[in-house]
Design a protein around this motif. Structure first.
Motif, PDB file in Angstrom:
ATOM      1  N   PHE A   1       3.649  12.922  54.417  1.00  0.00           N
ATOM      2  CA  PHE A   1       3.750  11.633  53.731  1.00  0.00           C
ATOM      3  C   PHE A   1       3.903  10.494  54.745  1.00  0.00           C
ATOM      4  O   PHE A   1       3.281   9.444  54.612  1.00  0.00           O
ATOM      5  N   PHE A   2       4.692  10.753  55.780  1.00  0.00           N
ATOM      6  CA  PHE A   2       4.967   9.675  56.734  1.00  0.00           C
ATOM      7  C   PHE A   2       3.766   9.413  57.643  1.00  0.00           C
ATOM      8  O   PHE A   2       3.517   8.284  58.046  1.00  0.00           O
ATOM      9  N   ASP A   3       3.008  10.472  57.924  1.00  0.00           N
ATOM     10  CA  ASP A   3       1.759  10.260  58.665  1.00  0.00           C
ATOM     11  C   ASP A   3       0.804   9.406  57.840  1.00  0.00           C
ATOM     12  O   ASP A   3       0.092   8.546  58.366  1.00  0.00           O
ATOM     13  N   GLN A   4       0.797   9.663  56.529  1.00  0.00           N
ATOM     14  CA  GLN A   4      -0.098   8.897  55.650  1.00  0.00           C
ATOM     15  C   GLN A   4       0.296   7.426  55.625  1.00  0.00           C
ATOM     16  O   GLN A   4      -0.556   6.545  55.605  1.00  0.00           O
ATOM     17  N   ILE A   5       1.615   7.164  55.636  1.00  0.00           N
ATOM     18  CA  ILE A   5       2.072   5.761  55.658  1.00  0.00           C
ATOM     19  C   ILE A   5       1.553   5.090  56.932  1.00  0.00           C
ATOM     20  O   ILE A   5       1.008   3.985  56.887  1.00  0.00           O
ATOM     21  N   ALA A   6       1.706   5.785  58.053  1.00  0.00           N
ATOM     22  CA  ALA A   6       1.279   5.206  59.328  1.00  0.00           C
ATOM     23  C   ALA A   6      -0.218   4.921  59.307  1.00  0.00           C
ATOM     24  O   ALA A   6      -0.667   3.848  59.720  1.00  0.00           O
ATOM     25  N   THR A   7      -1.011   5.895  58.790  1.00  0.00           N
ATOM     26  CA  THR A   7      -2.457   5.693  58.712  1.00  0.00           C
ATOM     27  C   THR A   7      -2.796   4.463  57.881  1.00  0.00           C
ATOM     28  O   THR A   7      -3.609   3.623  58.275  1.00  0.00           O
ATOM     29  N   SER A   8      -2.151   4.354  56.710  1.00  0.00           N
ATOM     30  CA  SER A   8      -2.453   3.229  55.820  1.00  0.00           C
ATOM     31  C   SER A   8      -2.108   1.903  56.482  1.00  0.00           C
ATOM     32  O   SER A   8      -2.875   0.940  56.399  1.00  0.00           O
ATOM     33  N   LEU A   9      -0.946   1.864  57.135  1.00  0.00           N
ATOM     34  CA  LEU A   9      -0.525   0.611  57.762  1.00  0.00           C
ATOM     35  C   LEU A   9      -1.498   0.189  58.855  1.00  0.00           C
ATOM     36  O   LEU A   9      -1.915  -0.968  58.936  1.00  0.00           O
TER      37      LEU A   9
ATOM     38  N   PRO B   1      -7.896   9.353  54.482  1.00  0.00           N
ATOM     39  CA  PRO B   1      -6.484   9.580  54.746  1.00  0.00           C
ATOM     40  C   PRO B   1      -5.663   8.323  54.502  1.00  0.00           C
ATOM     41  O   PRO B   1      -6.130   7.215  54.764  1.00  0.00           O
ATOM     42  N   GLY B   2      -4.448   8.518  54.034  1.00  0.00           N
ATOM     43  CA  GLY B   2      -3.571   7.387  53.761  1.00  0.00           C
ATOM     44  C   GLY B   2      -2.794   7.620  52.478  1.00  0.00           C
ATOM     45  O   GLY B   2      -2.898   8.672  51.860  1.00  0.00           O
ATOM     46  N   LEU B   3      -2.022   6.591  52.082  1.00  0.00           N
ATOM     47  CA  LEU B   3      -1.184   6.744  50.897  1.00  0.00           C
ATOM     48  C   LEU B   3      -2.000   6.956  49.628  1.00  0.00           C
ATOM     49  O   LEU B   3      -1.578   7.657  48.722  1.00  0.00           O
ATOM     50  N   GLY B   4      -3.178   6.336  49.568  1.00  0.00           N
ATOM     51  CA  GLY B   4      -4.022   6.509  48.385  1.00  0.00           C
ATOM     52  C   GLY B   4      -4.418   7.955  48.201  1.00  0.00           C
ATOM     53  O   GLY B   4      -4.393   8.488  47.099  1.00  0.00           O
ATOM     54  N   LYS B   5      -4.754   8.609  49.277  1.00  0.00           N
ATOM     55  CA  LYS B   5      -5.124  10.028  49.200  1.00  0.00           C
ATOM     56  C   LYS B   5      -3.924  10.863  48.772  1.00  0.00           C
ATOM     57  O   LYS B   5      -4.057  11.794  47.997  1.00  0.00           O
ATOM     58  N   PHE B   6      -2.767  10.471  49.278  1.00  0.00           N
ATOM     59  CA  PHE B   6      -1.557  11.192  48.890  1.00  0.00           C
ATOM     60  C   PHE B   6      -1.378  11.142  47.375  1.00  0.00           C
ATOM     61  O   PHE B   6      -1.155  12.161  46.723  1.00  0.00           O
ATOM     62  N   VAL B   7      -1.524   9.947  46.814  1.00  0.00           N
ATOM     63  CA  VAL B   7      -1.344   9.787  45.370  1.00  0.00           C
ATOM     64  C   VAL B   7      -2.380  10.630  44.619  1.00  0.00           C
ATOM     65  O   VAL B   7      -2.064  11.354  43.679  1.00  0.00           O
ATOM     66  N   TRP B   8      -3.624  10.565  45.064  1.00  0.00           N
ATOM     67  CA  TRP B   8      -4.684  11.280  44.355  1.00  0.00           C
ATOM     68  C   TRP B   8      -4.481  12.795  44.454  1.00  0.00           C
ATOM     69  O   TRP B   8      -4.648  13.521  43.477  1.00  0.00           O
ATOM     70  N   ASP B   9      -4.105  13.262  45.633  1.00  0.00           N
ATOM     71  CA  ASP B   9      -3.857  14.696  45.800  1.00  0.00           C
ATOM     72  C   ASP B   9      -2.752  15.165  44.864  1.00  0.00           C
ATOM     73  O   ASP B   9      -2.856  16.220  44.233  1.00  0.00           O
TER      74      ASP B   9
ATOM     75  N   ILE C   1       4.477  10.888  43.074  1.00  0.00           N
ATOM     76  CA  ILE C   1       3.650   9.689  42.919  1.00  0.00           C
ATOM     77  C   ILE C   1       4.553   8.453  42.808  1.00  0.00           C
ATOM     78  O   ILE C   1       4.269   7.398  43.391  1.00  0.00           O
ATOM     79  N   CYS C   2       5.679   8.613  42.088  1.00  0.00           N
ATOM     80  CA  CYS C   2       6.612   7.483  41.976  1.00  0.00           C
ATOM     81  C   CYS C   2       7.144   7.081  43.350  1.00  0.00           C
ATOM     82  O   CYS C   2       7.276   5.888  43.643  1.00  0.00           O
ATOM     83  N   VAL C   3       7.463   8.064  44.184  1.00  0.00           N
ATOM     84  CA  VAL C   3       7.926   7.751  45.536  1.00  0.00           C
ATOM     85  C   VAL C   3       6.861   6.924  46.245  1.00  0.00           C
ATOM     86  O   VAL C   3       7.150   5.874  46.835  1.00  0.00           O
ATOM     87  N   ALA C   4       5.602   7.382  46.129  1.00  0.00           N
ATOM     88  CA  ALA C   4       4.515   6.673  46.809  1.00  0.00           C
ATOM     89  C   ALA C   4       4.393   5.251  46.272  1.00  0.00           C
ATOM     90  O   ALA C   4       4.215   4.301  47.042  1.00  0.00           O
ATOM     91  N   VAL C   5       4.517   5.097  44.946  1.00  0.00           N
ATOM     92  CA  VAL C   5       4.398   3.760  44.355  1.00  0.00           C
ATOM     93  C   VAL C   5       5.482   2.842  44.914  1.00  0.00           C
ATOM     94  O   VAL C   5       5.211   1.704  45.309  1.00  0.00           O
ATOM     95  N   LEU C   6       6.715   3.355  44.970  1.00  0.00           N
ATOM     96  CA  LEU C   6       7.802   2.524  45.496  1.00  0.00           C
ATOM     97  C   LEU C   6       7.565   2.172  46.959  1.00  0.00           C
ATOM     98  O   LEU C   6       7.767   1.031  47.372  1.00  0.00           O
ATOM     99  N   VAL C   7       7.117   3.174  47.724  1.00  0.00           N
ATOM    100  CA  VAL C   7       6.877   2.915  49.145  1.00  0.00           C
ATOM    101  C   VAL C   7       5.758   1.880  49.317  1.00  0.00           C
ATOM    102  O   VAL C   7       5.866   0.965  50.131  1.00  0.00           O
ATOM    103  N   ILE C   8       4.716   2.008  48.504  1.00  0.00           N
ATOM    104  CA  ILE C   8       3.621   1.036  48.575  1.00  0.00           C
ATOM    105  C   ILE C   8       4.164  -0.359  48.281  1.00  0.00           C
ATOM    106  O   ILE C   8       3.856  -1.334  48.979  1.00  0.00           O
TER     107      ILE C   8
END
Lengths: 462, 328
Positions: free
Chosen positions: B114-122, B273-281, B294-301
């Motif tokens: 999850f944290f790698d995905q955040i870094a990629t998205s940023l 790769p990124g947070l969007g992919k995380f949500v979809w997966d 998904i809620c965690v991802a939404v809050l982080v976004i």
């Protein structure tokens, strides 16, 4: 080919013995096979339980034993996955058995894709929505306990379809890809019950497959099946696990028939690579197949003793990700139909038994006959064409070499594999049983096709 | 939260008095009250929603999933160490057998957490936004200064401004794979696709606001610069840009907000790769913990979007010549 494999296995045997003493297996087989040309590999998969051989080969270090460093990437649908292999974004992938064949004969995307490894047999089912099940249920023959007698014929679906049509609604069904096992299984089951699933007419640009159809079959990616059914867009679907058991757990649908009952023990998923890739990296290809054979064997070893662990592994969110209970339901030898109706299904997923991993030409030919039957191949083909196409796509010679190398490594016995001296790549006619009782002779595909009342035969064009 | 911290910073320790204290308390009371009401509404509301994957996750479950995601990240770290240990053993064994053998050391290629995905998205959103700014500000200045250029370019802007990222994506994907076909790419294609889509969708607010800011330079300033006979470049640098900066930054903040929203959508659709992919997966997994994750991802976004905006605001305050201007 056979001689080469044999002499190689002899060299391998000596080397394997020498290296076993020092406890390093890899260098022994490395000498016999040659080092992998490409070590960093990315393989695609779809979130389905039959991706398990890939996950196991990774988690159990079988890839690393072969000197391969693999990344596994979930793909959103079969189309994206196939394009990934064609474009080279993916080195290989968990594919529908029909995908390499469909791509090679040019239905849909055209590209020469090959396979030397069958990932599993069986593992699919057809599920209908709760509403449809309620309409079907009263007419089904039942046993003493009041449970429906399986297999359930698609005949019982006919009155439901009529009722839907009477109300002015189409009866919509989902499958996962036009050349998918599921499409052919669903069509086989429907046609065996007297329902016309419709024809493709690609020569006229009609690739919807709904010509003359009594039901509308369309494409939905596997993991989306339950939610699409729940939303009412489709009234039933044919898909692999865990997406039928998921429907039961989530109480949104009822599986009515498994593919084992429609037709059993034909290649379901294969490990596909592009022909170009296979030619460029022959050692890598062999080593991938070796690791996958070990994974398949691990999955079926000691009467499925490892299946619970396997279900645990693939329930991780980066693999299949569904809940363990849902995955375990079909992976551990049972299958739940109507909620609470759990029945034994020891062969629901077969990963190694019955030579499951060996790429049989006859399996490829069966898929080609189905492409012809439903018009994806609009013109008649000769029996020779079927055999030649199968040989272009399925590569048992690579498998045989990998198997010989595994025997040389001391990891397998020759009895674990088909007798390669005798094997011609055609399963016996009695190996597969079909729901309509028709026998499949892969040597005579045209004669086979002529026996069906629904579907193309002889020189028919859609 | 940010507002509270900002207020606290403004109060110097020597100047604590009852009035300041009251201000700080009031300033922090309302944000905390707002959050508390939101959380309790969420908690109560969640129990009423029965999805086919169980009830909607409450804040507590979401917190649990957050710690699961942290655990997963740490597990991946352990896998990495185990990989290097295995490699060391294997290489040692090879060397023992044959001291001259050439052993290879390779990097661990883990699966993104999850944290790698955040870094990629940023990283992707900042690159896309930077590229958009690089295009939009010069172009905005040019069309703001000259009415005819503006009239020429305006139709194009008006047509492309409302195009959804989901419509751009297929075009960008195909064009990138056609044009970017090097053997050893510096950037992955998925990164380029996400980044260019972000650029295409987010450059418009900056472009339009810059041109408006530039076009509405105070007449007095224009007259002064004429009197002083300023050169064109000096005029632009000394007069036009400073006076357009408030508008420019309004555009930049809008652009960054859009960039972040577009990125998540693009990642979801293209499986980049990124947070969007995380949500979809997670949506595809359909497991009982998926909704919580998904809620965690939404809050982080949401939090990241907020922090990005605050960052832009700080930069704006720093470059703005009018320190008394109200910015919020």
């Amino acid at each position: 080919m056979k001689k080469a494999a044999q002499s190689q296995s002899l060299i391998g045997l000596g080397l394997a013995k020498a290296t076993l003493l020092s406890g390093v297996l890899i260098s022994g087989s490395a000498m016999a096979l040659g080092l992998p040309e490409k070590e960093d590999l990315t393989f695609g998969f779809i979130k389905l339980t039959d991706m398990a051989p890939l996950a196991i080969a990774y988690e159990k270090g079988f890839f690393e034993d072969e000197g391969l460093y693999v990344q596994l990437e979930a793909q959103s649908n079969w189309r994206v996955l196939l394009d990934g292999v064609i474009e080279g974004r993916l080195d290989g992938a968990h594919m529908l058995a029909g995908q390499p064949l469909g791509a090679t004969v040019g239905f849909g995307t055209e590209a020469h894709i090959v396979t030397a490894f069958t990932m599993d047999l069986n593992g699919n089912a057809c599920t209908v929505s709760n509403d449809v099940w309620e309409m079907m249920r009263p007419n089904l023959p039942t046993d003493d306990e009041g449970k429906p007698i399986h297999p359930i014929s698609a005949e019982h679906l006919q009155p439901v379809i009529e009722e839907y049509n009477f109300m002015g609604e189409n009866f919509n069904l989902g499958m996962v890809f036009p050349v998918s096992t599921h499409n052919y299984e669903l069509r086989y089951w429907l046609a065996a019950g007297g329902i016309n699933p419709g024809l493709y007419a690609p020569q006229r640009g009609d690739t919807s497959g709904t010509q003359g159809a009594g039901v509308q079959i369309s494409v939905t990616p596997p993991p989306q099946m339950p939610s699409t059914l729940d939303a009412g867009t489709i009234h039933g679907y044919c898909v692999g696990e865990p997406w039928n058991q998921q429907a039961v757990f989530r109480d949104i649908g009822v599986p009515v028939i498994t593919d084992y009952d429609i037709r059993n023990n034909i290649a379901e998923k294969v490990f596909g690579v592009s022909n170009e890739w296979a030619e460029e990296y022959p050692n890598t290809h062999l080593r991938v197949v070796k690791a996958l054979i070990r994974a398949g064997h691990w999955l079926d070893k000691n009467d499925n003793a490892n299946r619970e662990e396997a279900a645990q592994i693939i329930s991780n969110s980066y693999y299949v990700g569904a809940d363990y209970e849902v995955i375990a339901n079909s992976m551990t030898g049972v299958f739940e139909f109507e909620k609470g109706d759990v029945r034994p299904a020891p062969d629901y997923n077969v990963f190694f038994r019955y030579n499951a991993t060996y790429p049989y030409y006859s399996d490829a030919i069966w898929y080609l006959t189905q492409m012809r039957r439903w018009g994806q191949l609009p013109e008649a083909k000769s029996d020779d064409w079927y055999a030649e196409t199968a040989q272009k796509v399925f590569l048992p010679e690579v498998y045989e070499e990998a198997a010989a190398s595994l025997i040389a490594d001391g990891l397998f016995q020759p009895e674990d594999f088909p007798d390669f001296e005798q094997e011609d790549g055609f399963r016996s006619i009695d190996h597969t049983t079909f729901i309509d009782g028709i026998k499949f002779d892969a040597h005579q595909p045209n004669e086979y096709l002529n026996q069906f009342s629904i579907g193309l035969k002889n020189d028919d064009t859609p | 939260m940010g507002a509270v911290l900002f207020k606290l910073k403004q109060v110097s320790p020597t100047a604590w008095n009852s009035e300041k204290l009251r201000e700080v308390l009031l300033g922090s009371l309302f944000p905390i009250l707002g959050l508390a009401i939101f959380l309790s509404l969420w908690h109560v509301g969640a129990q009423q929603i029965n999805t086919s994957l169980g009830t909607f996750p409450s804040p507590v479950e979401v917190a649990e999933q957050w710690s699961n995601l942290v655990d997963e990240h740490q597990q991946e770290g352990q896998r990495e160490r185990a990989f290097y240990e295995r490699q060391e053993e294997r290489n040692a064994a090879i060397l023992q057998e044959n001291p001259d053998a050439e052993v290879r050391w390779r990097e661990f290629r883990g699966r993104p957490t999850f944290f790698d995905q955040i870094a990629t998205s940023l990283w992707t959103v900042l690159s896309g936004f930077f590229l958009a700014t690089l295009i939009a500000i010069p172009l905005g200045i040019v069309i703001g200064l000259n009415k005819h250029t503006y009239n020429a370019i305006n139709p194009v802007i008006q047509i492309f401004k409302p195009v959804s990222p989901l419509a751009w994506l297929p075009l960008v994907t195909l064009v990138v794979s056609a044009l970017y076909a090097t053997e050893d790419p510096m950037f992955s294609r998925s990164f380029l696709v996400s980044m260019i889509t972000v650029t295409l969708c987010s450059l418009w607010p900056t472009l339009i606001n810059t041109s408006v800011g530039v076009g509405s330079v105070n007449q007095d300033l224009k007259n002064v610069s004429k009197v002083l006979r300023l050169g064109w470049l000096t005029y632009v640098i000394k007069v036009v840009i400073p006076s357009a900066i408030p508008m420019m930054f309004t555009g930049l903040r809008l652009s960054l907000g859009i960039a972040w929203m577009v990125l998540i959508a693009a990642e979801m659709l293209a499986q980049n790769p990124g947070l969007g992919k995380f949500v979809w997966d997670e949506f595809q997994n359909g497991s009982s913990s998926s909704l919580g994750r998904i809620c965690v991802a939404v809050l982080v976004i949401g939090v990241i979007g907020f922090l990005l905006d605050r960052g832009m605001l700080l930069i704006q305050r720093w470059v703005n010549w009018d320190k008394s201007a109200i910015t919020r």
